[in-house]
Each structure stands twice: as C-alpha cells, then as structure tokens.
Design a protein around this motif. Sequence first.
Motif, PDB file in Angstrom:
ATOM      1  N   THR A  51       0.809  -1.232   0.000  1.00  0.00           N
ATOM      2  CA  THR A  51       0.000   0.000   0.000  1.00  0.00           C
ATOM      3  C   THR A  51       0.836   1.272   0.000  1.00  0.00           C
ATOM      4  O   THR A  51       0.414   2.292  -0.539  1.00  0.00           O
ATOM      5  CB  THR A  51      -0.939   0.074   1.220  1.00  0.00           C
ATOM      6  OG1 THR A  51      -0.156   0.133   2.428  1.00  0.00           O
ATOM      7  CG2 THR A  51      -1.882  -1.122   1.267  1.00  0.00           C
ATOM      8  N   HIS A  52       2.013   1.236   0.665  1.00  0.00           N
ATOM      9  CA  HIS A  52       2.872   2.427   0.713  1.00  0.00           C
ATOM     10  C   HIS A  52       4.265   2.024   1.135  1.00  0.00           C
ATOM     11  O   HIS A  52       4.507   0.878   1.514  1.00  0.00           O
ATOM     12  CB  HIS A  52       2.264   3.518   1.587  1.00  0.00           C
ATOM     13  CG  HIS A  52       2.230   3.227   3.057  1.00  0.00           C
ATOM     14  ND1 HIS A  52       1.446   2.242   3.611  1.00  0.00           N
ATOM     15  CD2 HIS A  52       2.898   3.799   4.095  1.00  0.00           C
ATOM     16  CE1 HIS A  52       1.612   2.228   4.911  1.00  0.00           C
ATOM     17  NE2 HIS A  52       2.503   3.155   5.245  1.00  0.00           N
ATOM     18  N   HIS A  53       5.195   2.983   1.084  1.00  0.00           N
ATOM     19  CA  HIS A  53       6.627   2.665   1.126  1.00  0.00           C
ATOM     20  C   HIS A  53       7.218   2.488   2.516  1.00  0.00           C
ATOM     21  O   HIS A  53       8.397   2.133   2.627  1.00  0.00           O
ATOM     22  CB  HIS A  53       7.417   3.739   0.370  1.00  0.00           C
ATOM     23  CG  HIS A  53       7.430   5.085   1.062  1.00  0.00           C
ATOM     24  ND1 HIS A  53       8.359   5.401   2.019  1.00  0.00           N
ATOM     25  CD2 HIS A  53       6.623   6.164   0.950  1.00  0.00           C
ATOM     26  CE1 HIS A  53       8.127   6.651   2.453  1.00  0.00           C
ATOM     27  NE2 HIS A  53       7.074   7.125   1.819  1.00  0.00           N
ATOM     28  N   HIS A  54       6.473   2.710   3.585  1.00  0.00           N
ATOM     29  CA  HIS A  54       7.088   2.671   4.918  1.00  0.00           C
ATOM     30  C   HIS A  54       7.658   1.289   5.243  1.00  0.00           C
ATOM     31  O   HIS A  54       7.096   0.262   4.852  1.00  0.00           O
ATOM     32  CB  HIS A  54       6.069   3.084   5.984  1.00  0.00           C
ATOM     33  CG  HIS A  54       5.840   4.571   6.014  1.00  0.00           C
ATOM     34  ND1 HIS A  54       4.733   5.146   6.586  1.00  0.00           N
ATOM     35  CD2 HIS A  54       6.599   5.593   5.537  1.00  0.00           C
ATOM     36  CE1 HIS A  54       4.812   6.468   6.465  1.00  0.00           C
ATOM     37  NE2 HIS A  54       5.927   6.754   5.833  1.00  0.00           N
ATOM     38  N   ALA A  55       8.764   1.310   6.008  1.00  0.00           N
ATOM     39  CA  ALA A  55       9.514   0.081   6.270  1.00  0.00           C
ATOM     40  C   ALA A  55       8.669  -1.003   6.943  1.00  0.00           C
ATOM     41  O   ALA A  55       8.865  -2.193   6.672  1.00  0.00           O
ATOM     42  CB  ALA A  55      10.736   0.402   7.138  1.00  0.00           C
ATOM     43  N   ASP A  56       7.741  -0.610   7.812  1.00  0.00           N
ATOM     44  CA  ASP A  56       6.934  -1.630   8.498  1.00  0.00           C
ATOM     45  C   ASP A  56       5.899  -2.253   7.565  1.00  0.00           C
ATOM     46  O   ASP A  56       5.116  -3.110   7.990  1.00  0.00           O
ATOM     47  CB  ASP A  56       6.277  -1.058   9.767  1.00  0.00           C
ATOM     48  CG  ASP A  56       5.291   0.058   9.493  1.00  0.00           C
ATOM     49  OD1 ASP A  56       5.596   0.955   8.668  1.00  0.00           O
ATOM     50  OD2 ASP A  56       4.189   0.038  10.090  1.00  0.00           O
ATOM     51  N   HIS A  57       5.912  -1.868   6.279  1.00  0.00           N
ATOM     52  CA  HIS A  57       5.000  -2.454   5.283  1.00  0.00           C
ATOM     53  C   HIS A  57       5.740  -3.167   4.150  1.00  0.00           C
ATOM     54  O   HIS A  57       5.133  -3.958   3.430  1.00  0.00           O
ATOM     55  CB  HIS A  57       4.076  -1.364   4.714  1.00  0.00           C
ATOM     56  CG  HIS A  57       3.224  -0.731   5.773  1.00  0.00           C
ATOM     57  ND1 HIS A  57       1.871  -0.933   5.872  1.00  0.00           N
ATOM     58  CD2 HIS A  57       3.561   0.046   6.827  1.00  0.00           C
ATOM     59  CE1 HIS A  57       1.404  -0.299   6.933  1.00  0.00           C
ATOM     60  NE2 HIS A  57       2.414   0.316   7.536  1.00  0.00           N
ATOM     61  N   VAL A  58       7.037  -2.860   3.995  1.00  0.00           N
ATOM     62  CA  VAL A  58       7.803  -3.437   2.875  1.00  0.00           C
ATOM     63  C   VAL A  58       9.056  -4.191   3.335  1.00  0.00           C
ATOM     64  O   VAL A  58       9.732  -4.816   2.506  1.00  0.00           O
ATOM     65  CB  VAL A  58       8.225  -2.354   1.842  1.00  0.00           C
ATOM     66  CG1 VAL A  58       7.001  -1.661   1.260  1.00  0.00           C
ATOM     67  CG2 VAL A  58       9.177  -1.336   2.469  1.00  0.00           C
ATOM     68  N   GLY A 107      -2.180  11.026   1.562  1.00  0.00           N
ATOM     69  CA  GLY A 107      -2.383  11.727   2.835  1.00  0.00           C
ATOM     70  C   GLY A 107      -1.338  11.284   3.845  1.00  0.00           C
ATOM     71  O   GLY A 107      -0.480  12.049   4.252  1.00  0.00           O
ATOM     72  N   HIS A 108      -1.390  10.004   4.240  1.00  0.00           N
ATOM     73  CA  HIS A 108      -0.362   9.449   5.133  1.00  0.00           C
ATOM     74  C   HIS A 108       0.989   9.488   4.425  1.00  0.00           C
ATOM     75  O   HIS A 108       1.977   9.975   4.960  1.00  0.00           O
ATOM     76  CB  HIS A 108      -0.758   8.031   5.506  1.00  0.00           C
ATOM     77  CG  HIS A 108       0.249   7.289   6.343  1.00  0.00           C
ATOM     78  ND1 HIS A 108       0.538   7.651   7.633  1.00  0.00           N
ATOM     79  CD2 HIS A 108       1.028   6.213   6.071  1.00  0.00           C
ATOM     80  CE1 HIS A 108       1.469   6.825   8.129  1.00  0.00           C
ATOM     81  NE2 HIS A 108       1.776   5.943   7.192  1.00  0.00           N
ATOM     82  N   THR A 109       1.023   8.958   3.193  1.00  0.00           N
ATOM     83  CA  THR A 109       2.160   9.165   2.286  1.00  0.00           C
ATOM     84  C   THR A 109       1.600   9.724   0.977  1.00  0.00           C
ATOM     85  O   THR A 109       0.391   9.677   0.729  1.00  0.00           O
ATOM     86  CB  THR A 109       2.934   7.861   2.009  1.00  0.00           C
ATOM     87  OG1 THR A 109       2.057   6.906   1.399  1.00  0.00           O
ATOM     88  CG2 THR A 109       3.527   7.290   3.296  1.00  0.00           C
ATOM     89  N   GLY A 130      -4.072  -0.149   4.384  1.00  0.00           N
ATOM     90  CA  GLY A 130      -2.759   0.259   4.879  1.00  0.00           C
ATOM     91  C   GLY A 130      -2.862   1.167   6.083  1.00  0.00           C
ATOM     92  O   GLY A 130      -3.550   0.850   7.054  1.00  0.00           O
ATOM     93  N   ASP A 131      -2.201   2.324   6.009  1.00  0.00           N
ATOM     94  CA  ASP A 131      -2.200   3.288   7.117  1.00  0.00           C
ATOM     95  C   ASP A 131      -3.040   4.522   6.802  1.00  0.00           C
ATOM     96  O   ASP A 131      -2.798   5.601   7.319  1.00  0.00           O
ATOM     97  CB  ASP A 131      -0.762   3.743   7.435  1.00  0.00           C
ATOM     98  CG  ASP A 131       0.068   2.661   8.103  1.00  0.00           C
ATOM     99  OD1 ASP A 131      -0.477   1.582   8.399  1.00  0.00           O
ATOM    100  OD2 ASP A 131       1.267   2.905   8.320  1.00  0.00           O
ATOM    101  N   THR A 132      -4.032   4.378   5.904  1.00  0.00           N
ATOM    102  CA  THR A 132      -4.904   5.514   5.590  1.00  0.00           C
ATOM    103  C   THR A 132      -6.056   5.592   6.578  1.00  0.00           C
ATOM    104  O   THR A 132      -6.244   6.592   7.259  1.00  0.00           O
ATOM    105  CB  THR A 132      -5.447   5.398   4.154  1.00  0.00           C
ATOM    106  OG1 THR A 132      -4.342   5.443   3.261  1.00  0.00           O
ATOM    107  CG2 THR A 132      -6.417   6.528   3.833  1.00  0.00           C
TER     108      THR A 132
HETATM  109 ZN    ZN Z   1       2.887   3.948   7.280  1.00  0.00          ZN
END
Ligand code: ZN
Length: 257
Positions: A51-58, A107-109, A130-132
């Motif tokens: 969903t987005h690039h943050h480390a806790d997701h990839v 928004g979040h990213t 994701g984190d939205t």
């Molecule tokens: Zn995030």
Amino acid sequence: MNLLALPAFSDNYIWMLHDGRQAIVVDPGEPAPVERALDAHGLALAGILVTHHHADHVGGLAALRPRLQGPVYGPAREDIPQPCTPLNGGDHVELMGCRFEVIDVPGHTAGHIAYFHTPANGDAPILFCGDTLFSGGCGRLFEGTPAQMHTSLSALAALPGNTRVCCAHEYTLSNLKFANTVEPLNEDLQAYTSKCEALRAQGLYTLPSSIAVERSVNPFMRCAQPDVVKAALAHGAASDSEVEVLAALREWKNNFR
Ligand code: ZN
Ligand code: FE
C-alpha cells in the motif's frame, strides 16, 4: 477465501487471503509471520500487495522473494525498495482469481494506494487500506495534506457498508479514546468502544472493522457532524469546512494522550 490477520512487530497486521492452496499477503513488513502462516497451512505465496513505502510495510519483501511464485504490486508514485509492478488509482489486478480495484488514497504518504475486492460468492467486500484508515482514526499526515486525507477518507466512506476494513495497525482502543473525547454523546461509539475493549481484554483483534461502523464512530469520517464540528472549532479549526475540521482533529490527535 480465508482472511487472516498475521500480527507483526508490536501492533502491525499483515493481512493474508488464502484458498487453502495459495495465498497473497498485504504489506509484509517482516517475513517471519508470513513464512509461519504459509508453512502452517501448506500454502504457496501467489502474490504480494503493497500500500505504501514505509519500512513496516515493505521490510519483508526481500526475504520473501525466494518463496514468491507471483507478482509484487505497489504504488506507482512511491519508491518501493524491491521490484514491483506499479499501480495507480483506477487500475485493477487479478490474483488467485480475485479482482482488486486500486484506489488512490494520498495523505499518510504521497502515493498511498488501497485495494478493494468484491468476492464473487457474495461474501462481504474486503478493503486493504494500509495506514490511511484505522478503526476510529486515520494515519498521520507525513507527506500529504488534510484536503488529500479528506478526499481519500471520503472515497473509502463511499464503499459498501459491509466492506471488511483491513487496517495495518491495531490502534483501535487509543483511537476510540480520542473519538470519545471528540463525540462524548455518540452512542454508537460508546457501544463499539465497549465491544473493542472486551475483545482486547481477551487478547483478540478488533479488526477487520466495517465501513458502516467507521462511518458511525470515526471522527475523521464525520467532519460534517455538528458535534464533531463544534469540538474541532474549540480546538483551533479555522472554519467549519470539512477539510478544516479534519485538519484540526489531526493536529489535536497528534498531541492527545
Ligand atoms: Zn505507514
Ligand atoms: Fe505502518
């Protein structure tokens, strides 16, 4: 299809959808929970959605690659640290016979996307957001504006009420503490808070939530409600516009304990 939340780190969920033979996972921030679930159920890894690039997701992408038998999909407008097929809002992808529609939710990213799936067998739709959108809250605005987050949450609020909302973090109780401060008279919110407190007391997950629940309890989806507007105006909102209300709620929540 079976929908599983695999806990990761301290409060992340890696969502897994499997049919007993194959699985896909969403936002694998670390590999071990995914590997354990694949082994426990005897599943092949047929694809990964990001969903987005943050480390806790990839963070788990590289370690999962040897087991992966299909594509990695991710947001076109973000740098993902592993090869992936880029997606934009309006695109759709097919995995395990499931069609996922891609929704832009910045928004979040800046390039955050969400995935929406309607099962053919009549089961409730599934949203990987994701984190939205969190239950009772929304992601912090690290790269986007309140206006973008308002547009993103409005798009998600328009999905069918029975949509299963698969958020990437178990933030529900702390979000509801804030929500009850914003809307102390919201009876749906009070009932939902009791339900979630009971689940957590038993060590159970509060997710998935549903779009109908979020519309009735989540202040960030309720920026036109008179009580929410009133609370936001008392906490620095520049006007009663929905975007200014969301902006004030987000600032207030950032400093709320
Ligand atoms: Zn995030
Ligand atoms: Fe996260």
